[in-house]
Enzyme design. Sequence first.
Site, PDB file in Angstrom:
ATOM      1  N   CYS A   1      33.164  65.161  -1.662  1.00 40.48           N
ATOM      2  CA  CYS A   1      33.812  63.991  -2.291  1.00 40.48           C
ATOM      3  C   CYS A   1      34.041  62.917  -1.228  1.00 40.48           C
ATOM      4  O   CYS A   1      34.027  63.202  -0.026  1.00 40.48           O
ATOM      5  CB  CYS A   1      35.141  64.493  -2.846  1.00 40.48           C
ATOM      6  SG  CYS A   1      36.243  63.244  -3.499  1.00 40.48           S
TER       7      CYS A   1
ATOM      8  N   HIS B   1      34.389  74.932 -22.016  1.00 44.12           N
ATOM      9  CA  HIS B   1      34.074  75.549 -20.727  1.00 44.12           C
ATOM     10  C   HIS B   1      33.523  74.564 -19.706  1.00 44.12           C
ATOM     11  O   HIS B   1      32.953  74.980 -18.705  1.00 44.12           O
ATOM     12  CB  HIS B   1      33.075  76.709 -20.932  1.00 44.12           C
ATOM     13  CG  HIS B   1      33.630  77.797 -21.789  1.00 44.12           C
ATOM     14  ND1 HIS B   1      32.845  78.667 -22.483  1.00 44.12           N
ATOM     15  CD2 HIS B   1      34.910  78.138 -22.072  1.00 44.12           C
ATOM     16  CE1 HIS B   1      33.607  79.520 -23.162  1.00 44.12           C
ATOM     17  NE2 HIS B   1      34.871  79.209 -22.933  1.00 44.12           N
TER      18      HIS B   1
ATOM     19  N   ILE C   1      27.763  74.282 -21.775  1.00 42.18           N
ATOM     20  CA  ILE C   1      28.006  73.296 -20.710  1.00 42.18           C
ATOM     21  C   ILE C   1      26.762  72.435 -20.472  1.00 42.18           C
ATOM     22  O   ILE C   1      26.721  71.646 -19.532  1.00 42.18           O
ATOM     23  CB  ILE C   1      28.426  74.010 -19.404  1.00 42.18           C
ATOM     24  CG1 ILE C   1      27.298  74.910 -18.877  1.00 42.18           C
ATOM     25  CG2 ILE C   1      29.704  74.820 -19.603  1.00 42.18           C
ATOM     26  CD1 ILE C   1      27.585  75.469 -17.477  1.00 42.18           C
TER      27      ILE C   1
ATOM     28  N   SER D   1      28.076  85.071 -29.198  1.00 44.02           N
ATOM     29  CA  SER D   1      28.269  86.528 -29.297  1.00 44.02           C
ATOM     30  C   SER D   1      29.731  86.853 -29.573  1.00 44.02           C
ATOM     31  O   SER D   1      30.091  88.004 -29.774  1.00 44.02           O
ATOM     32  CB  SER D   1      27.823  87.197 -27.994  1.00 44.02           C
ATOM     33  OG  SER D   1      28.570  86.663 -26.912  1.00 44.02           O
TER      34      SER D   1
HETATM   35  C1  BV8 Z   1      40.898  83.068 -19.546  1.00 45.16           C
HETATM   36  C2  BV8 Z   1      31.295  78.497 -18.206  1.00 45.16           C
HETATM   37  C3  BV8 Z   1      43.058  83.486 -18.757  1.00 45.16           C
HETATM   38  C4  BV8 Z   1      30.713  78.954 -16.934  1.00 45.16           C
HETATM   39  C5  BV8 Z   1      32.009  80.476 -19.434  1.00 45.16           C
HETATM   40  C6  BV8 Z   1      38.883  91.523 -19.691  1.00 45.16           C
HETATM   41  C7  BV8 Z   1      38.620  91.434 -18.338  1.00 45.16           C
HETATM   42  C8  BV8 Z   1      38.550  90.198 -17.672  1.00 45.16           C
HETATM   43  C9  BV8 Z   1      38.733  89.033 -18.394  1.00 45.16           C
HETATM   44  C10 BV8 Z   1      38.983  89.140 -19.745  1.00 45.16           C
HETATM   45  C11 BV8 Z   1      39.069  90.361 -20.393  1.00 45.16           C
HETATM   46  N1  BV8 Z   1      39.323  90.122 -21.708  1.00 45.16           N
HETATM   47  C12 BV8 Z   1      39.392  88.803 -21.894  1.00 45.16           C
HETATM   48  C13 BV8 Z   1      39.213  88.209 -20.702  1.00 45.16           C
HETATM   49  C14 BV8 Z   1      39.227  86.850 -20.467  1.00 45.16           C
HETATM   50  C15 BV8 Z   1      37.790  86.335 -20.303  1.00 45.16           C
HETATM   51  C16 BV8 Z   1      36.855  86.915 -21.323  1.00 45.16           C
HETATM   52  O1  BV8 Z   1      36.898  86.548 -22.476  1.00 45.16           O
HETATM   53  N2  BV8 Z   1      35.999  87.849 -20.894  1.00 45.16           N
HETATM   54  C17 BV8 Z   1      35.109  88.477 -21.848  1.00 45.16           C
HETATM   55  C18 BV8 Z   1      33.705  88.509 -21.289  1.00 45.16           C
HETATM   56  C19 BV8 Z   1      35.649  89.887 -22.110  1.00 45.16           C
HETATM   57  N3  BV8 Z   1      37.954  84.945 -20.547  1.00 45.16           N
HETATM   58  C20 BV8 Z   1      38.242  84.156 -19.525  1.00 45.16           C
HETATM   59  O2  BV8 Z   1      38.291  84.506 -18.370  1.00 45.16           O
HETATM   60  C21 BV8 Z   1      38.580  82.732 -19.922  1.00 45.16           C
HETATM   61  N4  BV8 Z   1      39.802  82.385 -19.284  1.00 45.16           N
HETATM   62  O3  BV8 Z   1      41.006  83.926 -20.369  1.00 45.16           O
HETATM   63  O4  BV8 Z   1      41.881  82.689 -18.735  1.00 45.16           O
HETATM   64  C22 BV8 Z   1      43.962  82.734 -17.935  1.00 45.16           C
HETATM   65  C23 BV8 Z   1      44.960  81.999 -18.558  1.00 45.16           C
HETATM   66  C24 BV8 Z   1      45.801  81.282 -17.784  1.00 45.16           C
HETATM   67  C25 BV8 Z   1      45.629  81.269 -16.391  1.00 45.16           C
HETATM   68  C26 BV8 Z   1      44.612  81.997 -15.784  1.00 45.16           C
HETATM   69  C27 BV8 Z   1      43.753  82.738 -16.558  1.00 45.16           C
HETATM   70  C28 BV8 Z   1      37.482  81.784 -19.442  1.00 45.16           C
HETATM   71  C29 BV8 Z   1      36.226  82.066 -20.197  1.00 45.16           C
HETATM   72  C30 BV8 Z   1      35.195  80.977 -19.871  1.00 45.16           C
HETATM   73  C31 BV8 Z   1      34.144  81.543 -18.963  1.00 45.16           C
HETATM   74  N5  BV8 Z   1      33.116  80.535 -18.763  1.00 45.16           N
HETATM   75  N6  BV8 Z   1      31.103  79.524 -19.220  1.00 45.16           N
HETATM   76  C32 BV8 Z   1      29.217  78.989 -17.013  1.00 45.16           C
HETATM   77  O5  BV8 Z   1      28.627  78.725 -18.081  1.00 45.16           O
HETATM   78  O6  BV8 Z   1      28.630  79.287 -15.965  1.00 45.16           O
HETATM   79  S1  BV8 Z   1      31.751  81.592 -20.674  1.00 45.16           S
HETATM   80  C33 BV8 Z   1      30.109  81.735 -21.008  1.00 45.16           C
HETATM   81  O7  BV8 Z   1      30.037  82.686 -22.073  1.00 45.16           O
HETATM   82  C34 BV8 Z   1      29.458  80.499 -21.570  1.00 45.16           C
HETATM   83  O8  BV8 Z   1      30.319  79.396 -21.673  1.00 45.16           O
HETATM   84  C35 BV8 Z   1      29.060  80.929 -22.952  1.00 45.16           C
HETATM   85  O9  BV8 Z   1      29.061  79.911 -23.845  1.00 45.16           O
HETATM   86  C36 BV8 Z   1      30.115  81.901 -23.219  1.00 45.16           C
HETATM   87  C37 BV8 Z   1      30.005  82.775 -24.393  1.00 45.16           C
HETATM   88  O10 BV8 Z   1      28.715  83.214 -24.463  1.00 45.16           O
HETATM   89  P1  BV8 Z   1      27.883  82.756 -25.752  1.00 45.16           P
HETATM   90  O11 BV8 Z   1      27.885  81.264 -25.799  1.00 45.16           O
HETATM   91  O12 BV8 Z   1      28.389  83.464 -26.927  1.00 45.16           O
HETATM   92  O13 BV8 Z   1      26.435  83.201 -25.346  1.00 45.16           O
HETATM   93  P2  BV8 Z   1      25.857  84.675 -25.401  1.00 45.16           P
HETATM   94  O14 BV8 Z   1      24.609  84.685 -24.595  1.00 45.16           O
HETATM   95  O15 BV8 Z   1      26.947  85.663 -25.108  1.00 45.16           O
HETATM   96  O16 BV8 Z   1      25.481  84.881 -26.940  1.00 45.16           O
HETATM   97  C38 BV8 Z   1      24.448  84.114 -27.519  1.00 45.16           C
HETATM   98  C39 BV8 Z   1      24.509  84.393 -29.009  1.00 45.16           C
HETATM   99  O17 BV8 Z   1      23.554  83.565 -29.654  1.00 45.16           O
HETATM  100  C40 BV8 Z   1      24.159  85.832 -29.369  1.00 45.16           C
HETATM  101  O18 BV8 Z   1      25.057  86.283 -30.362  1.00 45.16           O
HETATM  102  C41 BV8 Z   1      22.746  85.724 -29.923  1.00 45.16           C
HETATM  103  O19 BV8 Z   1      22.518  86.669 -30.961  1.00 45.16           O
HETATM  104  C42 BV8 Z   1      22.746  84.347 -30.501  1.00 45.16           C
HETATM  105  N7  BV8 Z   1      21.454  83.669 -30.526  1.00 45.16           N
HETATM  106  C43 BV8 Z   1      20.466  83.705 -29.595  1.00 45.16           C
HETATM  107  N8  BV8 Z   1      19.462  82.888 -29.975  1.00 45.16           N
HETATM  108  C44 BV8 Z   1      19.844  82.323 -31.152  1.00 45.16           C
HETATM  109  C45 BV8 Z   1      21.109  82.819 -31.512  1.00 45.16           C
HETATM  110  N9  BV8 Z   1      21.751  82.457 -32.631  1.00 45.16           N
HETATM  111  C46 BV8 Z   1      21.130  81.564 -33.425  1.00 45.16           C
HETATM  112  N10 BV8 Z   1      19.912  81.036 -33.153  1.00 45.16           N
HETATM  113  C47 BV8 Z   1      19.245  81.397 -32.029  1.00 45.16           C
HETATM  114  N11 BV8 Z   1      18.027  80.862 -31.781  1.00 45.16           N
HETATM  115 ZN    ZN Z   2      38.203  64.403  -3.341  1.00 50.61          ZN
END
Ligand code: BV8
Ligand code: ZN
Length: 269
Positions: free
Chosen positions: A173, A124, A108, A214
């Site tokens: 707003c 997102h 984002i 991840s």
């Molecule tokens: C939905 C915006 C349904 C906000 C984000 C069980 C329980 C509860 C929920 C769920 C569940 N199972 C599934 C779900 C759904 C849930 C989900 O997936 N949960 C997961 C955690 C289990 N998903 C949702 O809730 C989604 N919505 O499913 O809705 C629905 C449908 C209809 C009606 C109603 C509901 C919404 C998900 C979006 C959440 N919002 N972000 C904010 O940013 O504040 S997600 C957030 O995590 C970020 O956007 C981020 O991008 C995203 C994923 O993380 P990554 O980008 O992968 O970052 P991370 O730190 O994890 O990893 C970094 C990686 O980079 C690592 O692998 C590391 O090794 C690597 N790295 C580090 N440095 C480097 C590198 N690689 C290369 N070079 C480097 N230098």
């Molecule tokens: Zn408004």
Amino acid sequence: MASTSIPDFQQHLATSRSITVLSGAGTSAESGIPTFRGAGGLWRRWSAQDLATPQAWNRDPGLVWEFYDYRRQVMADKGPNPAHTALASLEQRWTDADRGFNLVTQNIDGLHAEAGSKNITRMHGSLWHIRCLDCGMVQHNRTVPITPAFEGAGDPDPNAHAKRFSAADLPSCNCGGTQRPHVVWFGEGLDPDILEAASLAAMNCSTFIVVGTSAVVYPAAGLVPLARSNGAIVVEVNLDSTPATQHCDFVFQGKAGEILPDLLAVDPV
Ligand code: BV8
Ligand code: ZN
């Protein structure tokens, strides 16, 4: 077992008629932006997952805004790194050759656009857009702090004095409605059109490049097996292996900002 041969990957890439990229927070790590699940992924004693939820907002919208305002403060002096630039120039070469290119990002922070990427699907939302809870209007907003009440707020120290904010302190707003960050929180559905665009981009590409994620957040993480099952050659660039690794034909472990400039230095043939 996935290949780690750069020449073999580059030979495939050169002939690719359509490329889709899925990027995560690791793509921005070398810009100095903490990832979610790595070190520095906490703010005070919360993870993003604790505060990026409708429940956290309903419980304490001021705390959620303080969290996002802090992230906007951190972002204010950050810029694209070589990973972003390499992806933007790959897009330019593929577009110039009338081939397909889609960048699907979970991030984002806006750095892909700053680096020159054009065809971006933001799964997102955006740290730099806010949305009215009443009329739904979405506004681009780069005001830091978001309102004067947040001046000097956001200290990430868990022992920092936690200022309480009132509804009047939050951005509002013209219609009088309170404005929230225009991001997708956990438990919120993605915009159906955005989800469809991301899914089509995964299904209709010959090369799927997954960078710096991840691969634990859905539906974004589901794009990797979706691409593979639709015939794409899948490549992962990450420091570590992830749940996506099992779906990959090529895996390059290391920093995206160091790997991508060489790996993607390919012209379409
Ligand atoms: C939905 C915006 C349904 C906000 C984000 C069980 C329980 C509860 C929920 C769920 C569940 N199972 C599934 C779900 C759904 C849930 C989900 O997936 N949960 C997961 C955690 C289990 N998903 C949702 O809730 C989604 N919505 O499913 O809705 C629905 C449908 C209809 C009606 C109603 C509901 C919404 C998900 C979006 C959440 N919002 N972000 C904010 O940013 O504040 S997600 C957030 O995590 C970020 O956007 C981020 O991008 C995203 C994923 O993380 P990554 O980008 O992968 O970052 P991370 O730190 O994890 O990893 C970094 C990686 O980079 C690592 O692998 C590391 O090794 C690597 N790295 C580090 N440095 C480097 C590198 N690689 C290369 N070079 C480097 N230098
Ligand atoms: Zn408004």
